[in-house]
Design a protein around this motif. Structure first.
Motif, mmCIF file in Angstrom:
data_model
loop_
_atom_site.group_PDB
_atom_site.id
_atom_site.type_symbol
_atom_site.label_atom_id
_atom_site.label_comp_id
_atom_site.label_asym_id
_atom_site.label_seq_id
_atom_site.Cartn_x
_atom_site.Cartn_y
_atom_site.Cartn_z
ATOM 1 N N PHE A 28 0.822 -1.199 0.000
ATOM 2 C CA PHE A 28 0.000 0.000 0.000
ATOM 3 C C PHE A 28 0.863 1.259 0.000
ATOM 4 N N ARG A 29 1.859 1.297 0.880
ATOM 5 C CA ARG A 29 2.670 2.507 1.020
ATOM 6 C C ARG A 29 3.456 2.814 -0.251
ATOM 7 N N ILE A 36 -0.886 7.592 -5.695
ATOM 8 C CA ILE A 36 -1.553 8.740 -5.071
ATOM 9 C C ILE A 36 -0.674 9.982 -5.194
ATOM 10 N N ASN A 37 0.618 9.799 -5.001
ATOM 11 C CA ASN A 37 1.541 10.941 -5.017
ATOM 12 C C ASN A 37 1.886 11.428 -6.414
ATOM 13 N N THR A 38 1.299 10.812 -7.467
ATOM 14 C CA THR A 38 1.518 11.356 -8.806
ATOM 15 C C THR A 38 0.925 12.761 -8.897
ATOM 16 N N ALA A 94 2.848 17.424 -0.772
ATOM 17 C CA ALA A 94 3.166 18.594 0.056
ATOM 18 C C ALA A 94 2.622 18.453 1.472
ATOM 19 N N VAL A 95 1.706 17.525 1.689
ATOM 20 C CA VAL A 95 1.171 17.273 3.027
ATOM 21 C C VAL A 95 2.305 16.969 4.003
ATOM 22 N N GLY A 110 3.176 11.705 4.673
ATOM 23 C CA GLY A 110 2.431 11.910 3.444
ATOM 24 C C GLY A 110 1.106 11.177 3.544
ATOM 25 N N ILE A 111 0.253 11.356 2.561
ATOM 26 C CA ILE A 111 -1.031 10.675 2.545
ATOM 27 C C ILE A 111 -0.822 9.162 2.624
ATOM 28 N N HIS A 112 0.155 8.657 1.873
ATOM 29 C CA HIS A 112 0.430 7.214 1.892
ATOM 30 C C HIS A 112 0.910 6.745 3.259
#
Length: 173
Positions: free
Chosen positions: A124-125, A132-134, A140-141, A150-152
């Motif tokens: 998942f990560r 997701i980070n594309t 930027a989170v 990060g979101i991940h």
């Protein structure tokens, strides 16, 4: 069960932690790797993957006369993407860090100290998270979250930390 951590006694609620986990928990609480160091580690990783693709995948496609063009879903693009994702997944699972993270002295750890990074967390990560980070804006989170996640990282319950911290002794500047 109380999940607060007492750094003095080394306990988390009702359970006692091992001394190495106490040290890890107290260090990692203050050693989160921020946006810029993670950014530069990623750039270095990207260069490594780019080099691997151009030293292995490109020559193979040329050798067999396969086309490298064709857009996002061409065999070449899919192959280089698989190399990219496998690089991050395998190195993170085995070493908890990629070559870029090794150079900058940071690593991925679980937020649950007694839990190891499993393949489902890594999948998942590193794989879903890279997708997701594309959208670079979402990455930027990391710069604004309290634990520099990060979101991940949020979804995988992981964090990136500095491997070693050097504490100043009294009287040092």
């Amino acid at each position: 069960m109380d999940s607060t951590f007492d750094e003095v006694s080394g306990s988390r609620g009702d359970q006692e932690l091992k001394p190495d986990l106490v040290k890890r928990a107290s260090i990692e609480a203050h050693a989160y790797a921020g946006f810029w160091i993670r950014f530069w580690a990623f750039i270095l990783d990207w260069l490594v993957v780019w080099s691997v693709n151009h030293l292995t995948v490109s020559p193979l496609f040329s050798l067999f006369g396969w086309s490298k063009g064709g857009g996002w879903f061409s065999p070449y693009s899919v192959t280089t993407t698989i190399v990219f994702l496998l690089y991050f997944a395998i190195l993170t699972k085995i070493f908890h860090q990629t070559l870029g993270k090794m150079v900058f002295g940071i690593k991925v750890v679980s937020l649950q100290p007694e839990k190891e990074l499993t393949w489902d967390v890594i999948f998942f990560r590193e794989i879903v998270g890279r997708y997701i980070n594309t959208l670079s804006v979402l990455y930027a989170v990391v710069g604004f979250s309290p634990k520099k996640q990060g979101i991940h990282d949020y979804f995988a319950d992981t964090v990136v930390v500095h491997e070693q911290l050097y504490e100043k002794k009294d009287g040092e500047m």
